[in-house]
Enzyme design. Structure first.
Site, mmCIF file in Angstrom:
data_model
loop_
_atom_site.group_PDB
_atom_site.id
_atom_site.type_symbol
_atom_site.label_atom_id
_atom_site.label_comp_id
_atom_site.label_asym_id
_atom_site.label_seq_id
_atom_site.Cartn_x
_atom_site.Cartn_y
_atom_site.Cartn_z
ATOM 1 N N GLY A 143 56.604 96.654 30.662
ATOM 2 C CA GLY A 143 55.514 95.679 30.616
ATOM 3 C C GLY A 143 56.058 94.310 31.004
ATOM 4 O O GLY A 143 57.136 94.191 31.597
ATOM 5 N N GLY A 185 59.660 93.420 29.548
ATOM 6 C CA GLY A 185 60.722 94.238 30.124
ATOM 7 C C GLY A 185 60.969 93.899 31.589
ATOM 8 O O GLY A 185 62.113 93.774 32.034
ATOM 9 N N HIS A 216 41.284 91.481 16.407
ATOM 10 C CA HIS A 216 40.574 90.665 17.401
ATOM 11 C C HIS A 216 39.082 90.685 17.060
ATOM 12 O O HIS A 216 38.530 91.732 16.775
ATOM 13 C CB HIS A 216 40.802 91.249 18.799
ATOM 14 N N ARG A 230 41.682 83.783 16.034
ATOM 15 C CA ARG A 230 41.192 85.143 15.835
ATOM 16 C C ARG A 230 41.116 85.556 14.369
ATOM 17 O O ARG A 230 40.201 86.296 13.983
ATOM 18 C CB ARG A 230 42.086 86.116 16.606
ATOM 19 N N SER A 264 50.259 85.549 24.129
ATOM 20 C CA SER A 264 51.078 86.769 24.180
ATOM 21 C C SER A 264 51.663 86.975 25.568
ATOM 22 O O SER A 264 52.833 87.328 25.704
ATOM 23 C CB SER A 264 50.257 87.990 23.776
ATOM 24 N N LEU A 265 50.879 86.738 26.592
ATOM 25 C CA LEU A 265 51.431 86.881 27.945
ATOM 26 C C LEU A 265 52.567 85.896 28.118
ATOM 27 O O LEU A 265 53.589 86.190 28.733
ATOM 28 C CB LEU A 265 50.340 86.636 28.992
#
Lengths: 644, 248
Positions: free
Chosen positions: A12, A15, A236, A297, A417-418
Site C-alpha cells: 500500500g 510500503g 467513520h 469523526r 491517513s494518506l
C-alpha cells in the site's frame, strides 16, 4: 560484506513509499504482498491528503495543521512525530503531484484544496474522490520503474507469516508463504518493514478491504513486539450498509457542503424530499455551529449514535441518517465527488445527486498498531537519520502506515491517513539504511540453520491447520466473533459488556481449536491462511477489548459514558490553559473561575494524570498484558477539546 | 421474493486440470451481491447435491470497484463481482473465470500480462528524485479532467477480456496499456520519453493489432474513453511515422 536488502511486507502507500525511497538510495528491496500491489487497500481512501499549502490564502500553516491533528487525537499522539509529519506534508503533496497524481486544479492551474473534518482550513488536496487510488498508482508506477531497473523485486501472491529472529532476537528475515504453491520458506533481509495496514476484519464487515486482517502485526506481537493503543478504533460516521462490506462514503461529501440531517419527527415515513426544511433536524450544524458537519469523526459517530439510539430519530427508525448533497449541481458533484457518488448509486440503485443518501457509522481505521520508536530533535522534530524511527520493539523489525500506532492518538483526522502512510514510508528510509549499514554482518552471510528453524515451525503449524477436522467452519466462526465485537466494542463502551466479550473471545479461541479445515488441497488454497489469520484476529480482538476494558476514561474514539467528564456547555479550552499556568506558578486562584468550570478542570487534570498515556499490550501467558507509557506532549499543552 | 438463489460456477482445481461446473443453491438474502453469496458458500460449502466441497476460490479485495481484483464472467459478461447485484442478474447466475488469462484456481486468474504491458509502455514519470524539488507544473482543469479519467484504470482486464484481438496466442498490449501511454504522453514531464512509448506501440503487439471492434470501451467499468485513447495514440504513432520519413 555481502549485498544487503530490505524486505517490505505490504504494497500500500506506506510500503511503496518506503520501497521507492530506499531504492532511490540504492538499496535492494523485496516487496511481499498478498495481491498485486496495485490492488492494495489504499485504493479505498477517497477524500484526499492533508497538507498546509495555503493555496486559498487563509493563513494556514504546518503548525496549525499540527495543532488540529493533536487536538483531533485528543492529545494521545506523539507530538514530535505529528509536528514533523505536518511540516513535511506540503512537500509530500508537491512530490506526489510531480509523480503524476491527477489532483484537481484551481482555475489558475494550482492544486485545489477542500475542507475536511476537524479543521477550519481548506487543507485537503484531492483527485476526484479516489485520491488514495491515485496516490497508490503513482507509487506503484515508481516501484515498477525500479523493478525494471532491477532494484526492486516483487513477490505478489505471498503472505508474511513471521519474522526470523537470530539468537540475539534481531530480525534477519521473514517467513513467507506462497499463496499459490503453498510453499513456506524464509527470505533473508537485513531489515523487515511491516506496512500491512489495519485490522478492520476483526469486526467482520467494516470499510476495510479483505486483506485487512491485522495478521502480520499480530504475528509480531505474538513474537514479543509491543502493541500500542489497541482500543482506539475509529468509527467513520458515514458508510453505506452492505452484506459483504460497509462501503465508505467519504468525509469529502461533507467537505464539499454535504449536510447531515434526520426528520424532526420520529418514524417520519415521508420521502426525504417531501420533508420541508423546517421539519429537518440538521443536528450537527445545530449542536456544533463552528465546525458543523465537519466535526471530527469520533464526535460525528457519537452524535449519530445519540440521535438514532437515544433520541430515536434515525431514518425509518434505524441506525441511519441522511447525508444530503442535492443542493449542488450535478456538474459540481461529478467533478469533485464523482467516484463516491458512483459507488453509492451502483450499490444502492439511488442517485445521490437527486436523493439524500442514507448513511450510518462503520469501523474504519485503527489509530492503534504495533509500537514503534523514534528519535526527536531539540526543536521537537524528527531526526530523519535515526535508525530508531519506526522500529518496533524487535530490533530490525519496522512498521509503517496504519500498522503503526503513534500519529493519530485517540482519533485520526480525515485525510491524515494518506499523509501518515506516505510520510512514514519516506521518513523512515534513511534511518533503516543507517541501521543496515551498521550491522555486524549481512543477512546473506547468516547461516541457513538460523532460518530453517523458523521455516520448520511454520511448516508444522500449517500442516497442523490443514489436518484440523473439527466441527467449526472458520468463516462462520469469524462472522460470530465479528458480531460480538460490533455489538460491544464499538462507539459506546460499557465495562460489563467488555468483560463479557473478553469471556466470549476466550470461547472463540477454544472453538477455533475445533475448526474443520474445509479445503485441504495443496494448490492455491486460501483456507489454511484464513484459519491462521482468524487465530491472529482472535488475539488482536483481545488486545482491543482488554485495552478498552481497562481504560476507564473517555478519550477520542474510546467513549465510556460512565467516565464522561461532562464539559460545561459554556467552557472554553483557554480557561484550562490559564488554570494549568496558575497551577505551575504555585497557586490556583479559585475564585477567578466559575465553580462548575473549576470542578470540571480539576476532573480533567486528574484524569489526564492517570490516563494521558499510551496503552501497551505485551503477549504473556496466552494473552495481552496491559501497561502504560508516557506520551510526548511537550509541544502543545493538552487541553479539553471543543468543536462548537 | 425467491427463497433461494442458484449459482452455477465453473471450477478448476489447478492450473493444468480440467474445468467442471458445480451448482450451489443458497438462501436468498436481500441486497446481496455476487461476493456476499460466495462468502455464504464459504461459510457453508455444500453443493446442490448436498456434498461438502472445497469453498470456491476467487480473488477480491476492496469490494467497492476500485481495486479491480474480483473481475470475472458473470452470466457470460465480464464485470467486477462486488458490484454485481444479485437482484439485477438473471438466474441461475453463472460465474466463470476470465477467459483471456491463465486460470490459477476456480475464478482466480493470473493477469501478470497486463502488468508486464505497463512495464513495456513505461507507464511512469521518470523522477529526478524524491527530495523537495518544489511543486509540479501548473495544469488546466480540462487537462486534469482528461488525465484523471485515464488514471482511473485499475488494470482489471475487462477491456481485454472483451477484445476479439487479445488472445493467449499473441502479445497484443491491449486497450488498458495503450490508454496509459496516452496518459503519460500528456504528462508535462513523462512526455519527455513520449517517442519511446510510440516506438513500443509501433512494434508487434502494438497499436496495429487493434481491430477497432470497440468492445473495450463498452466493457470498461470506469467508462474510460478507451477508443478515444486508441485513436489518439494512432494519431501520435502516424505523426511519428511521418517524422521518421522526413528525417530519413
Amino acid at each position: 560484506m555481502s549485498k544487503q536488502r530490505v524486505i517490505v511486507i505490504g504494497g500500500g502507500l506506506a510500503g511503496l513509499a518506503a520501497t521507492m525511497k530506499m531504492a532511490e538510495l540504492g538499496m535492494s528491496v523485496l516487496v511481499v504482498s498478498f495481491l498485486p500491489v496495485k490492488r492494495s487497500h489504499s485504493v479505498c481512501a477517497q477524500g484526499g491528503i492533508n497538507g498546509a499549502v495555503n493555496i486559498k490564502g487563509e493563513g494556514d500553516s504546518p503548525d496549525i495543521h499540527f495543532y488540529d491533528t493533536v487536538k483531533g487525537g485528543d492529545f494521545l499522539a506523539h507530538q514530535p512525530l505529528c509536528k514533523d509529519m505536518c511540516h513535511e506534508a506540503p512537500y509530500i503533496i508537491n512530490l506526489m503531484d510531480r509523480l503524476g497524481v491527477t489532483f484537481n486544479r484551481t482555475p489558475e492551474g494550482n492544486l485545489d484544496f477542500r475542507r475536511f473534518g476537524g479543521t477550519l482550513y481548506h487543507r485537503t488536496a484531492f483527485a476526484g474522490a479516489t485520491t488514495g487510488q491515485q496516490l497508490l498508482y503513482a507509487l506503484d508506477e515508481q516501484v515498477r520503474h525500479f523493478e525494471v531497473q532491477g532494484l526492486v523485486e516483487k513477490m505478489e501472491w505471498h503472505e508474511y507469516l513471521g519474522a526470523v529472529l537470530n539468537d540475539d532476537g534481531r530480525c534477519v528475515g521473514a517467513v513467507i508463504h506462497n499463496l499459490r504453491s503453498g510453499e513456506i520458506k524464509a527470505e533473508k533481509g537485513d531489515a523487515v518493514i511491516l506496512a500491512t495496514g489495519g485490522p478492520g476484519l476483526v469486526y467482520g464487515r467494516s470499510t476495510n478491504s479483505m486483506v485487512c486482517t491485522g495478521t502480520a502485526v499480530t504475528s509480531a506481537y505474538l513474537q514479543g513486539a509491543k502493541y500500542g493503543n489497541g482500543e482506539f478504533i475509529q468509527i467513520h460516521p458515514s458508510a453505506i450498509p452492505g452484506r459483504d462490506k460497509l462501503r465508505l462514503m467519504s468525509e469529502s461529501a461533507r467537505g464539499e457542503g454535504g449536510r447531515v440531517w434526520v426528520p424532526r419527527k420520529a418514524g417520519d415515513s415521508r420521502k426525504p424530499k417531501e420533508i420541508p426544511e423546517k421539519e429537518r433536524f440538521y443536528f450537527l450544524e445545530e449542536r456544533y455551529p463552528l465546525f458543523g458537519n465537519l466535526v471530527p469523526r469520533d464526535v460525528g459517530a457519537r452524535e449519530i449514535y445519540d440521535i438514532c439510539v437515544n433520541d430515536k430519530l434515525g431514518v425509518h427508525g434505524e441506525m441511519k441518517v441522511y447525508l444530503d448533497l442535492t443542493h449542488h449541481t450535478r456538474e459540481f458533484l461529478d467533478h469533485r465527488l464523482g467516484g463516491i457518488l458512483e459507488i453509492y448509486e451502483k450499490f444502492t440503485g439511488v442517485d445521490p445527486r437527486e436523493e439524500p443518501m442514507e448513511i450510518f457509522p462503520a469501523v474504519h481505521y485503527s489509530m492503534g498498531g504495533i509500537w514503534t520508536d523514534y528519535t526527536r530533535t531539540d526543536e521537537g522534530l524528527i531526526d530523519h537519520q535515526s535508525p530508531n524511527n519506526q522500529m518496533t520493539s524487535i530490533t530490525g523489525l519496522y512498521a509503517a502506515g496504519e500498522a503503526d500506532y503513534q500519529y493519530h492518538g485517540g482519533n485520526r483526522l480525515g485525510a491524515n491517513s494518506l499523509l501518515s502512510c506516505i510520510y512514514t514510508g519516506l521518513m523512515m528510509s534513511p534511518g533503516v539504511l543507517n541501521y543496515i549499514n551498521n550491522l555486524p554482518e549481512a543477512a546473506e552471510d547468516i547461516p541457513a540453520s538460523v532460518y530453517s528453524a523458523s521455516v520448520k515451525k511454520w511448516q508444522e503449524s500449517y500442516a497442523n491447520i490443514k489436518s484440523m477436522n473439527g466441527k467449526e467452519n472458520p468463516y462462520a466462526l469469524h462472522r460470530e466473533m465479528a458480531e460480538e465485537m460490533i455489538s460491544n466494542v464499538l462507539i459506546v463502551r460499557e465495562n460489563s459488556k467488555l468483560k463479557s466479550t473478553l469471556d466470549k473471545i476466550d470461547e472463540f479461541e477454544s472453538r477455533w481449536k475445533n475448526i474443520k479445515c474445509v479445503d485441504t488441497s495443496d494448490w492455491s488454497n486460501p483456507v489454511p491462511s484464513f484459519i491462521n489469520q482468524l487465530w491472529n484476529m482472535i488475539q488482536l480482538s483481545k488486545i482491543i477489548t482488554k485495552g478498552a476494558l481497562l481504560r476507564d476514561e473517555f478519550r477520542g474514539s474510546h467513549y465510556k459514558p460512565e467516565f464522561d467528564l461532562h464539559q460545561p456547555d459554556d467552557f472554553r479550552p483557554e480557561t484550562y490553559l490559564e488554570f494549568e499556568k496558575q497551577k505551575e506558578d504555585g497557586q490556583i486562584k479559585e475564585d477567578e473561575f466559575s465553580p462548575d468550570h473549576l470542578a470540571y478542570m480539576k476532573r480533567f487534570s486528574k484524569n489526564n494524570i492517570k490516563w494521558l498515556k499510551t496503552t501497551i499490550a505485551t503477549y504473556r501467558n496466552g494473552g495481552p498484558e496491559i501497561s502504560y507509557e508516557a506520551v510526548d506532549t511537550s509541544l502543545i499543552d493538552p487541553r479539553p477539546r471543543k468543536y462548537d | 421474493m425467491p427463497d433461494t438463489v442458484t449459482f452455477k460456477i465453473k471450477r478448476q482445481d489447478t492450473e493444468t486440470s480440467g474445468s467442471y461446473w458445480e451448482t450451489f443453491i443458497i438462501p436468498y438474502i436481500p441486497n446481496s451481491n455476487v461476493i456476499s453469496c460466495l462468502m455464504d458458500i464459504q461459510a457453508n460449502p455444500v453443493n446442490a447435491k448436498g456434498e461438502e466441497v472445497a469453498p470456491v476460490v476467487w480473488e477480491s479485495n476492496c469490494l467497492e470497484e476500485v481495486c479491480g481484483a474480483c473481475t470475472m464472467l458473470i452470466n457470460g459478461k465480464v464485470h467486477q463481482s462486488c458490484s454485481a447485484l444479485v437482484d439485477k442478474l438473471e438466474k441461475p447466475i453463472r460465474l466463470e473465470p476470465m477467459s483471456k488469462f491463465p486460470v490459477v484456481r476456480d475464478l482466480t486468474v493470473d493477469r501478470s500480462r497486463m502488468f508486464d504491458a505497463l512495464k513495456k509502455v513505461q507507464a511512469w514519470v521518470a523522477a529526478d528524485g524524491y527530495h523537495d524539488l518544489g511543486p509540479g507544473d501548473r495544469l488546466s482543469q480540462s487537462h486534469q479532467e482528461t488525465a484523471y479519467k485515464l488514471s482511473e484504470c485499475m488494470t482489471c482486464g475487462c477491456c481485454v477480456e472483451a477484445c476479439p484481438q487479445y488472445s493467449s496466442d499473441n502479445n497484443f498490449l491491449g486497450a488498458a496499456a495503450i490508454s496509459q501511454t496516452r496518459l503519460f504522453n500528456m504528462h508535462p514531464t513523462a512526455k519527455n520519453i513520449a517517442d519511446e512509448r510510440l516506438d513500443t506501440l509501433m512494434q508487434e503487439g502494438g497499436i496495429a493489432d487493434c481491430g477497432n471492434a470497440q468492445n473495450c470501451v463498452e466493457a470498461c467499468p470506469k467508462s474510460i474513453p478507451l477508443t478515444e485513447s486508441i485513436a489518439e495514440m494512432g494519431r501520435q504513432v502516424s505523426g511519428k511515422l511521418w517524422r521518421n520519413i522526413f528525417k530519413a
